[in-house]
Scaffold this motif. Structure first.
Motif, mmCIF file in Angstrom:
data_model
loop_
_atom_site.group_PDB
_atom_site.id
_atom_site.type_symbol
_atom_site.label_atom_id
_atom_site.label_comp_id
_atom_site.label_asym_id
_atom_site.label_seq_id
_atom_site.Cartn_x
_atom_site.Cartn_y
_atom_site.Cartn_z
ATOM 1 N N PRO A 196 0.812 -1.219 0.000
ATOM 2 C CA PRO A 196 0.000 0.000 0.000
ATOM 3 C C PRO A 196 0.843 1.266 0.000
ATOM 4 O O PRO A 196 0.376 2.307 -0.454
ATOM 5 N N GLU B 272 3.470 1.773 -1.764
ATOM 6 C CA GLU B 272 4.029 2.074 -3.084
ATOM 7 C C GLU B 272 3.070 2.888 -3.950
ATOM 8 O O GLU B 272 3.493 3.765 -4.699
ATOM 9 N N THR B 273 1.777 2.593 -3.846
ATOM 10 C CA THR B 273 0.852 3.293 -4.739
ATOM 11 C C THR B 273 0.683 4.746 -4.361
ATOM 12 O O THR B 273 0.360 5.559 -5.203
ATOM 13 N N VAL B 274 0.875 5.079 -3.090
ATOM 14 C CA VAL B 274 0.533 6.439 -2.689
ATOM 15 C C VAL B 274 1.704 7.415 -2.756
ATOM 16 O O VAL B 274 1.481 8.622 -2.692
ATOM 17 N N CYS B 275 2.904 6.929 -2.909
ATOM 18 C CA CYS B 275 4.035 7.860 -2.933
ATOM 19 C C CYS B 275 3.997 8.691 -4.204
ATOM 20 O O CYS B 275 4.005 8.140 -5.299
ATOM 21 N N TYR C 266 3.003 9.932 3.435
ATOM 22 C CA TYR C 266 1.779 9.274 2.988
ATOM 23 C C TYR C 266 1.945 7.756 3.086
ATOM 24 O O TYR C 266 1.036 7.029 3.477
ATOM 25 N N ASN D 50 1.431 6.577 6.586
ATOM 26 C CA ASN D 50 0.015 6.585 6.955
ATOM 27 C C ASN D 50 -0.687 5.360 6.407
ATOM 28 O O ASN D 50 -1.576 4.802 7.030
ATOM 29 N N ASN D 51 -0.292 4.952 5.213
ATOM 30 C CA ASN D 51 -1.018 3.876 4.547
ATOM 31 C C ASN D 51 -0.434 2.505 4.856
ATOM 32 O O ASN D 51 -0.882 1.512 4.295
ATOM 33 N N CYS D 52 0.575 2.454 5.708
ATOM 34 C CA CYS D 52 1.163 1.158 6.037
ATOM 35 C C CYS D 52 0.362 0.532 7.171
ATOM 36 O O CYS D 52 0.304 1.092 8.264
ATOM 37 N N PRO D 53 -0.273 -0.596 6.943
ATOM 38 C CA PRO D 53 -1.089 -1.179 8.017
ATOM 39 C C PRO D 53 -0.256 -1.717 9.169
ATOM 40 O O PRO D 53 -0.778 -1.940 10.254
ATOM 41 N N LEU E 185 -6.227 -8.134 4.384
ATOM 42 C CA LEU E 185 -6.140 -6.895 3.615
ATOM 43 C C LEU E 185 -5.628 -7.145 2.207
ATOM 44 O O LEU E 185 -5.592 -6.238 1.386
ATOM 45 N N VAL F 142 -2.661 -7.480 1.177
ATOM 46 C CA VAL F 142 -1.438 -6.785 0.798
ATOM 47 C C VAL F 142 -0.332 -7.790 0.494
ATOM 48 O O VAL F 142 0.732 -7.429 0.037
#
Lengths: 457, 1040
Positions: free
Chosen positions: B879, B881-884, B909, B912-915, B1019, B1021
């Motif tokens: 997760p 990787e997609t948001v950077c 970001y 934040n998105n790392c579960p 999830l 992932v």
């Protein structure tokens, strides 16, 4: 509502103004020295701006660690402020573009200031994505600029990149729209001022406006086209902003509700902010005849309608969290409603849903101080809405071992204050140097209302 | 210029130049000298070779086998030397005790080498002096001491080095008229174990415990996985008995009786919370049951009831008896009676010579508390003429205030490498070099001798005058005796005359020596075997009716003791009764239980910022010690976590409260090893900014020294003190805890809600062995196209972590910190949840539904503890990787989730998105100002700057190194060629790294185990790390 004559029968502009009077009234604040009230407001705003500048400078020099963020809560005040200011900006576009297309002629008194407000709000908003970076001096890496690093490019899957495009588009369109609307008034001012730097400035930016009917024709075509262009932005910008959260997998962020929720919230907070500013400008610039109780009435009704929508969004959020059957969503909801920031959530519900219900009463709608207080509270509530959404989701996510609490530092509080300082400083300067009311457009709505019904623009 | 030994700023600037010079020379000369002569002492005047020495390539690491000097356990290490400087310690996989494992303290001990506040030259009265002048003055004074005939005492902690012991003995022998004595004082004394064996076996020895042979382990307050004697070796043995893979899975049964929650207790199958005063009673009850099983006479008569349910003790006695000869009873108490009962139990169970061994004893703890007590009395009387203090700090760790009498000593010499409390009182300080720059040896257990070899020439030997001038104890003592000799010469001589004759194979001494130096250790014949070959049956002295088959002391003629004076008949009725009663105590009276904290141990490592910032494995608190109270006790005192309480009557000692589930309600547990002067240096650690707070407390030190709470009793130091009253002060002292939420809080199940998969899976042995009906595989389809599929031909790096074996010892955390140049951030930053550890160990408490002990309602003290190492999971669908926005975190074609530091702009970001919340952000520019300190940095790993994100890389530098090496040699990379830093140092070897695309790799096979699961699997992932569920050897629920 029934005890009064129909609103449509009342004049939009009070005081039976002549065309010359309108020009004189609107230009008056620009031609006389600033009053004590203006100076007081300006100095306070400017002090806040300086405070914020100092805070941001300190943070840039020392590091993001001067904010209260931690390994779990990577965003808090920074992105809250960003979303808040973007939301504020929305009302300007809504008033200037959508209400224009819907022929809501009462908008003519307020659209100039609303558009200016949009610009300043977007400026405030635009600062935060840059200063929230760990290495803000490299912010241009977010741009897809050609470079000599091989195939190094930006990540088009990242909502932050979408944000970047959405906001820059929005700012550009808003600026152009505002500027085009200013041209006839700049020309009016140009003709009233003695030669000097200010006149030179006005004549440069009025682009040689001569008031011929061909000029007017071109002007109105462009204005209409720009209004058409700006309209989708009202929906798109905040939709994109909401994807910052919606495309993640965090419970409490990961929901398809967010785009409409954010757009509604933006209009709601924007309207409240426009009203707040209008009431200030009306008082300080003595524009009571132009911004009348009819304007206030119309805008309070919009606030009331959007408040209802917000209430619906809050209920939908609760419903989907429960209905989804997803335990993590449910935990996030539980935490939002009862966790350490529950006070923020309930403050937000009170300010955004319950307090605006007072606008059902016409007595409240006509009581200017009360309207002002409610509008300020709505903006407090909307700020907390963003704060609660962002921070509660980050404070409690999947692994309990990583749950952390967040508390702001003085630097963050000063930065928030500074953004308000920037906003009001810009707005007050705008009131001093540019006509706060669109002279040409107001002139179009003078006279008996009967004469106006057939009127296009 | 250099008048003071801690480096001032200007000195450091000078040192920077020196460092370059040092490195330059080091790169060419030391490496040559060392590599060419790694089996020989470095020459005193190395000449830079014009031609590069064969086998030495700049940028490639060399491993030197040596021994860990972090504590006295004597684990084998491989020092990784890069361009002339050691940068990392790895466990020596061939070492018979540690089998490649290391602990956090050992891993961190490398930092001591590069400690810029280490003493660089001798001191006289606290001022800098030269060796010549100090030697001359001391020799003059020694002559005076000889004349005055006052007592000469040498105080040290346990010395496992036979050469050093010999040198000390020789030195003391030069004072024939001064009643010389070598006093051994361990701050964490095991004196009672030795004394008890003197009573029962006639020899004052610490047995060698063989946990790998034990199928049932009953431990009474012995934290053998955490801090007791040799935790790494014990963890290795313990894990060997709890191995669930392969065709013959086996799981020992471990019962822990303790009053506080220790690391060992957290792993126990059954943990019983027993008041400290009740321990003897419980042991005696167990002994009486075992005696009954054995059909032997029990002389103790009827015993009062204890809080432990009788059926439980019956069951335990039955299990022990069934596994006699394959079980072990351990006791960490300092009470002689309790230790004797422990010996009695082990004797009844036939464990001597099977699971514990006094004929081949351990030398890891040789403390003699009575000697120390005597020494204190002598000091107070003024009888002592000269005191030499080596690796000991009596001014700090004794309950008796000895500072005044130390100051009045005619001659006090400290060999401390730092200005500790005792060194500050000493007339002369003759600093020892770090163990990585000196020669030494160690015989930790009988028959295994390890070597310490210098892996770099002593720091400063190539530096301009004024830099490091340290000298090892061997050389110093030889100089004072007028026969100056180098340490390695002394060592070789001792080995030739004393060690080599015990060689198991017939080779020349040179071969013997070379082999030992190459391997880092050598197995030799046991001393006992040397004396009386073929002894196998040991009896118990002094227990009426149990005969006295053979006293072990007979095996040790060189340490013969007057048996008649010491051995007295043991009478359980009188020896146990005084301690077995749990006396009723008043409402606000607590028993203080003092314990060593994992990593910090006795406080001699208090200078080490890595260890200070290492979260305690149980409490997860850093940078402090505190008063642990049970939730009920805290509620009764009306205190919350962080409230400061005062210990009444103890020098106004004040400590913040930590609420510790699983602890006895009448106990307040306090860690030793804090409040040391060595921690004064941390006053300014951490980034300076507007709201920053200091790491040190009001006493200008980290934590509070709890030594005044220790008690001297007849037989020695006691780590318990009853009748302490706590008073709330109303002040606050916030603790820097890395984990805010202690309990696994699963969301309440809603109607129709699917319960999330547990984060930590636990099962019981019966449930595991039950055949599992095949569940129909859940229908699931990925909507997302597999856009970065890894072809089967390339590796997909992954990891398997067996939670059942993870003890939470935190060696991996420090190993990762050393390997990956992870900065220390200071207490205030940790308090703000900004610690930087890439690998953390999550600790969860969960409450069993029913009491695991008797199946009845759960008691408050019964908690399950789970340790879960958490690191970047290198998700397939990451997760982050997609948001950077700038593609600073990307997927490698080998499945690694990579972080590109120089592309990162720091939007956070991804975090934040790392579960799993494993990403760490550089909130500030963390200090790398200490140039000497920087020599420990791994040149293969970038030092991150402010504003960038970082996280676990699966030690990508090691992957690359192994791949390059394989390519260079033309090999195919084999499973096990790559070991991550955490995996390498794990004592129980529960971390397995490997290629998941290779079905034969161990990691891939473990990932397919029935116990394997992935955290937050739902999830999708697709994490690359599999965890293996915890298995507890108990009946009852199998859930979570």
């Amino acid at each position: 509502m029934t005890e009064q004559p129909s609103k449509a029968d009342l004049p939009l502009i009070e005081g039976n103004k002549s065309l010359a009077q309108v020009t004189a009234d609107v230009c008056a604040p620009l031609e006389r020295r600033a009053g004590a009230l203006w100076w007081a407001a300006f100095l306070v705003s400017f002090a806040f701006l300086l405070l914020g500048t100092a805070a941001v400078t300190y943070q840039m020099v020392t590091g993001i660690g001067t904010w209260g963020l931690n390994r779990g809560v990577g965003w808090a005040f920074d992105i809250t402020n960003f979303v808040f200011w973007i939301g504020i900006g929305h009302a300007g576009t809504l008033i200037s573009a959508i209400l224009f297309l819907f022929r809501q002629r009462w908008r003519n008194s307020v659209n100039r200031s609303a558009e200016a407000m949009t610009l300043f709000a977007v400026t405030c908003a635009g600062i935060f994505p840059i200063i929230h970076m760990g290495r803000p001096w490299l912010f241009y890496w977010m741009l897809p600029y050609p470079n000599d690093r091989g195939s190094l490019w930006i990540n088009f899957r990242s909502p932050l990149v979408w944000d970047f495009f959405a906001i820059s588009t929005y700012f550009t369109i808003s600026l152009v729209f505002w500027y085009v609307g200013l041209i006839p008034d700049l020309a009016t001012l140009r003709d009233r001022f003695k030669p000097g730097w200010y006149r030179g400035f006005l004549s440069f930016f009025s682009l040689g406006w001569n008031g011929s009917s061909r000029t007017w024709h071109r002007y109105e075509s462009v204005y209409l086209l720009l209004a058409g262009l700006a309209t989708p932005l009202v929906v798109s910008v905040h939709t994109v902003v909401s994807t910052d959260f919606a495309v993640t997998l965090l419970p409490g962020w990961h929901t398809t509700l967010l785009p409409p929720y954010f757009v509604t919230g933006a209009i709601f907070s924007g309207m409240a902010m426009v009203l707040t500013l209008m009431l200030i400008a009306r008082k300080t610039m003595h524009l009571e005849d132009y911004i009348t109780s009819r304007h206030i009435d119309a805008m309070t009704k919009l606030v009331l309608a959007t408040s209802g929508l917000m209430g619906l969004a809050y209920l939908t959020e609760i419903f989907t969290a429960i209905y989804s059957g997803n335990a993590y969503e449910y935990l996030a909801l539980q935490n939002r409603l009862t966790g350490s920031l529950a006070w923020g959530y309930w403050l937000m519900v009170a300010c955004n849903v319950f307090i605006p219900q007072l606008f059902w009463l016409s007595r409240v709608r006509t009581c200017v101080p009360l309207v002002f207080v409610i509008c300020v509270l709505v903006n407090v509530g909307m700020w907390f809405e963003r704060f609660v959404i962002i921070v509660t989701a980050l404070e409690r996510d999947f692994l309990p071992s990583s749950w952390t609490d967040y508390a702001p530092t003085l630097v963050e509080l000063a930065t928030l204050a500074g953004s308000f300082g920037l906003f009001f400083t810009c707005f007050l300067l705008f009131c001093r140097f540019l006509p706060a009311i669109a002279i040409a457009e107001v002139k179009g709505i003078l006279g008996p209302p009967a004469a106006e019904t057939g009127g296009g623009s | 210029m250099l008048e003071h030994e801690p480096l001032s700023e200007s000195d450091q600037a000078e040192l920077e130049l020196s460092r370059r010079a040092f490195l330059k020379v080091a790169g060419f000369s030391f490496m040559g000298a060392l590599a060419a002569g790694c089996q020989r002492a470095p020459e005193r005047h190395a000449v830079p070779p014009l031609a590069q020495t064969e086998g030495v390539v700049p940028g490639r690491s060399l491993l030197y086998a040596s021994t860990c000097g972090g504590c006295n356990a004597g684990c084998g290490i491989l020092a990784k030397v890069r361009d002339g400087r050691p940068i990392k310690l790895e466990g020596n996989p061939n070492h018979p005790l540690s089998l490649g494992g290391m602990c956090a303290t050992g891993q961190a001990s490398i930092l001591g080498l590069y400690d810029s506040q280490r003493l660089q030259h001798p001191l006289k009265n606290g001022e800098r002096a030269t060796w010549n002048s100090v030697d001359a003055e001391i020799r003059t004074q020694l002559d005076e001491v000889r004349r005055e005939r006052k007592a000469v005492r040498f105080l040290s902690d346990t010395i496992t080095s036979p050469t050093t012991r010999q040198a000390i003995a020789d030195f003391l022998a030069s004072f024939p008229n001064n009643r010389p004595k070598h006093v051994i004082h361990d701050p964490h004394s095991c004196s009672a174990i030795l004394d008890a064996h003197l009573q029962t076996h006639g020899v004052r020895a610490l047995p060698q415990y063989r946990l790998e042979r034990a199928e049932v382990i009953a431990s009474f307050d012995a934290d053998f996985l955490g801090t007791w004697i040799a935790p790494v070796a014990f963890s290795v043995g313990y894990q060997a008995g709890r191995y669930l893979q392969g065709p013959l899975p086996h799981l020992s049964y471990h019962v822990q009786f303790e009053s506080r929650l220790s690391l060992t207790g957290s792993k126990a199958d059954q943990r019983l919370c027993v008041a400290p005063g009740e321990m003897g009673l419980v042991m005696t009850q167990l002994a009486s049951r075992v005696a009954r099983q054995a059909g032997r006479d029990w002389g103790g008569g009827e015993l009062p009831l204890s809080s432990v349910p009788a059926p439980f003790l019956d069951d335990l006695a039955g299990r022990l008896w069934t596994a006699r000869g394959r079980c072990l009873v351990l006791c960490g108490s300092q009470d002689l009676g309790e230790q004797m009962v422990c010996n009695f139990l082990n004797h009844l169970l036939g464990n001597y010579d099977a699971t514990l061994d006094v004929t081949h004893p351990s030398y890891q703890s040789q403390a003699n508390d009575r000697d120390v007590q005597e020494l204190i009395a002598e000091l107070e009387r003024g009888d002592v003429g000269a005191l030499f203090v080596y690796r000991s700090n009596p001014a700090y760790d004794l309950p008796t205030p000895v500072a005044a009498s130390l100051r009045n000593l005619p001659l006090l010499v400290s060999f401390s490498p730092r200005r500790d409390e005792t060194a500050r009182l000493s007339r002369y300080v003759c600093p020892e070099p770090h163990y990585l720059e000196s020669w030494n040896d160690a015989e930790a257990v009988d028959g295994v001798v390890s070597l310490y070899q210098p892996v770099l020439e002593r720091l400063g030997d190539r530096l301009p005058p004024g830099a490091f001038r340290t000298r090892s104890l061997l050389e110093t003592l030889a100089t004072w005796m007028g026969r100056p000799r180098l340490a390695d010469e002394q060592l070789r001589e001792y080995w030739q005359t004393r060690i080599y004759p015990r060689s198991l194979i017939t080779i020349s001494f040179q071969q013997f020596w070379d082999q030992a130096l190459h391997d880092g250790f050598v197995r030799i014949r046991n001393q006992a075997d040397l004396m009386v070959p073929g002894v196998s049956t040991i009896g118990l002295l002094g227990f009426p009716g149990h005969g006295s088959l053979l006293a072990v002391s007979a095996l040790f003629p060189d340490r013969a003791i007057n048996q008649s004076a010491i051995v007295r008949p043991y009478n359980p009725a009188t020896d146990i009764v005084p301690i077995r009663q749990a006396r009723p105590i008043s409402a606000n009276a607590f028993t203080v239980v003092l314990y060593p904290k994992v990593g910090m141990l006795n406080g001699s490592h208090a200078y080490n910022p890595w260890l200070q910032e290492l979260p305690d494995p149980i409490s997860k608190v850093t940078w402090d010690n505190y008063a642990c109270l049970s939730p009920a006790a805290a509620a009764a005192l009306q205190v919350r976590q962080g409230d400061v309480v005062r210990f009444e009557g103890i020098d106004d000692m004040e400590l913040p409260v930590l609420i510790q589930p699983g602890q006895h309600d009448r106990v307040v547990a306090v860690a030793l090893g804090y409040g040391s002067k060595l921690s004064e240096r941390f006053a300014n650690i951490g980034p300076p900014w507007l709201e920053a707070r200091s790491t040190v407390g009001q006493n200008r030190m980290v934590g509070v020294n709890a030594a005044p709470l220790l008690v001297w009793q007849e037989n020695g130091l006691r780590y318990q003190r009853a009748g302490i009253r706590l008073v709330k002060t109303g002040r606050q002292h916030p603790l820097a805890c890395t984990q805010q939420e202690p309990i696994i809080r699963q969301p309440l199940p809603m109607a129709g809600t699917r319960q999330p998969l547990p984060i930590v899976r636990e099962t019981t042995l019966p449930a595991l062995l039950r055949p599992v009906p095949d569940r129909p595989a859940e229908e699931s389809r990925d909507l997302w196209p597999d856009d970065h599929r890894i072809p089967d031909t390339t590796p997909r790096w992954g990891m398997a972590i067996d939670l059942n074996g993870c003890t939470g010892c935190s060696a991996c955390v420090i190993a990762c910190q050393v390997e990956n140049n992870i900065p220390v951030v200071g207490k205030d930053e940790v308090r703000r949840h900004r610690e930087m550890h890439w690998l953390r160990i999550d600790r969860y408490y969960s409450n069993p539904v029913r009491s695991p002990v008797d199946g009845g309602p759960r008691k408050d003290t019964e908690v399950n503890v789970a340790h879960q190492p958490m690191l970047c999971q290198h998700c397939g669908n990451a997760p982050c990787e997609t948001v950077c926005p700038v593609l600073a975190t990307v997927h490698s074609d080998e499945g690694l989730n990579q972080q590109v530091y120089n592309r990162c702009v720091g939007t956070r970001y991804c975090a934040n998105n790392c579960p799993y919340k494993v990403r760490r952000f550089n909130w500030f520019d963390y200090a790398h100002g200490d140039q000497l300190h920087n020599l420990v940095l791994n040149p293969d790993v970038t030092v991150r700057s402010r504003g960038v994100m970082e996280k676990c890389t699966f030690c990508v530098q090691r992957i690359q190194e192994a791949k390059i090496e394989a390519r260079r040699l033309g090999h195919v990379l084999a499973d096990g060629d790559i070991e991550t830093a955490c995996q390498q140092s794990c004592p129980t070897k529960v971390i397995v790294f490997g290629d998941l695309n290779d079905p034969r790799s161990r990691a891939a096979q473990l990932a397919k185990s029935t116990r394997a699961y992935k955290v937050l699997e739902e999830l999708n992932v697709q994490p690359a790390v599999s965890y293996l569920a915890i298995v507890r050897n108990r009946q009852g629920e199998a859930a979570t």
